[in-house]
Write an enzyme that holds these catalytic residues in place. Structure first.
Site, PDB file in Angstrom:
ATOM      1  CG  ASP A   1      -4.757  -1.555   0.564  1.00  0.00           C
ATOM      2  OD1 ASP A   1      -3.667  -1.058   0.246  1.00  0.00           O
ATOM      3  OD2 ASP A   1      -5.152  -1.659   1.737  1.00  0.00           O
TER       4      ASP A   1
ATOM      5  CB  SER B   1      -0.972  -0.035   1.179  1.00  0.00           C
ATOM      6  OG  SER B   1      -2.060   0.837   0.970  1.00  0.00           O
TER       7      SER B   1
END
Length: 288
Positions: free
Chosen positions: A157, A43
């Site tokens: 993500d 991320s």
């Protein structure tokens, strides 16, 4: 000839604006002369990790962040209501620009970027090919960024499946793994009543992230846990656009890393002792 210095792997965790602390982590490691051999990132960690793997300069990364005001930030938001608030094409262009159109093969430090396969829930690890696409996949926080189709997969993500990719760093060949856990400090304040409906999903996601991160760091040799004084939740854009607060978050990362430097040096010393010819001969007879 045997290696006398360990391969040090850095696992940079997910955490939105808390990821600014990664800059302080890198600055501390530079300050104390601890070289990073490889990086695994998830991320927000993928942006920080890719920039450092490209330029090996924490100061350059800090200057980039401090130049990022609200006007520049707003220019990256191509709003949509299909799968997320932000489409992400402008973000991709920005990432490519700050990395000077680099691919994985252009990086000075080996890098693995973690994303999540939206269909199977499996962790996807990128180590070559289109660096910008890999980062875009890794930062696709649900409801914020649209998931992205890449390599025939719908990607989301990296924090959904591996928020602190310690095992990825180990798999890359790290002798010593250093984890940066941005979700160590649980962000919710004490609840004295049932929270508003809008807060319930975010509260739940924070709980999941906190517990998943605890599991992810269980195999790390050293764990760095920035303080999160501002109690930043899932994203925290306003902290990225506020230089005073951004600098404080960076300092939290540096301070947390300074505290574990003796621990890292101890592991390096132990590795070097274990690699010495005398120790190797001794182990042949003792089995240890």
């Amino acid at each position: 000839m045997a290696r006398t210095y360990p391969t040090i792997g850095l696992a940079l965790g997910s955490g939105g604006a808390k990821g600014l602390a990664h800059i302080g982590v890198l600055r501390s490691l530079e300050k104390h002369g601890i070289p990073i051999s490889l990086i695994a990132a998830s991320s927000i960690g993928s942006i920080m990790g890719a920039h450092y793997a490209r330029f090996q300069d924490s100061k350059k990364l800090e200057e980039l962040v401090l130049s990022f005001d609200r006007k520049k930030g707003a220019a990256l938001f191509d709003f949509t209501f299909r799968g997320g608030l932000i489409k992400g094409e402008k973000t991709e262009a920005f990432i490519s620009e700050i990395l000077e159109n680099a691919q994985f093969s252009d990086l000075r430090i080996p890098l693995s970027i973690v994303a999540t396969n939206y269909y199977t829930a499996e962790t996807v690890i990128f180590t070559d090919g289109d660096l910008t696409k890999a980062i875009r996949a890794s930062i696709a926080v649900p409801a914020i960024y649209q998931p992205i189709f890449y390599l025939d997969k719908l990607m989301a993500d990296g924090g959904l499946s591996n928020p602190v990719p310690v095992t990825v760093a180990s798999g890359m060949g790290a002798d010593i793994t250093i984890a940066v856990n941005l979700d160590q400090v649980y962000v919710e304040t004490v609840l004295t009543s049932i929270p508003a409906l809008a807060r319930i999903p975010l509260h739940a996601v924070n709980i999941l992230r906190h517990n998943l991160a605890q599991y992810a760091i269980s195999s790390a040799d050293v764990i760095i846990t920035p303080q999160n004084k501002f109690r930043i939740g899932l994203v925290g854009w306003r902290y990225i656009f506020n230089n005073e607060k951004a600098l404080q978050i960076i300092k939290e990362g540096e301070d947390a890393t300074d505290k574990v430097i003796p621990e890292i040096n101890k592991l390096i010393d132990q590795y070097q002792k274990d690699q010495s010819p005398i120790r190797k001969i001794f182990s042949l007879f003792t089995g240890r």
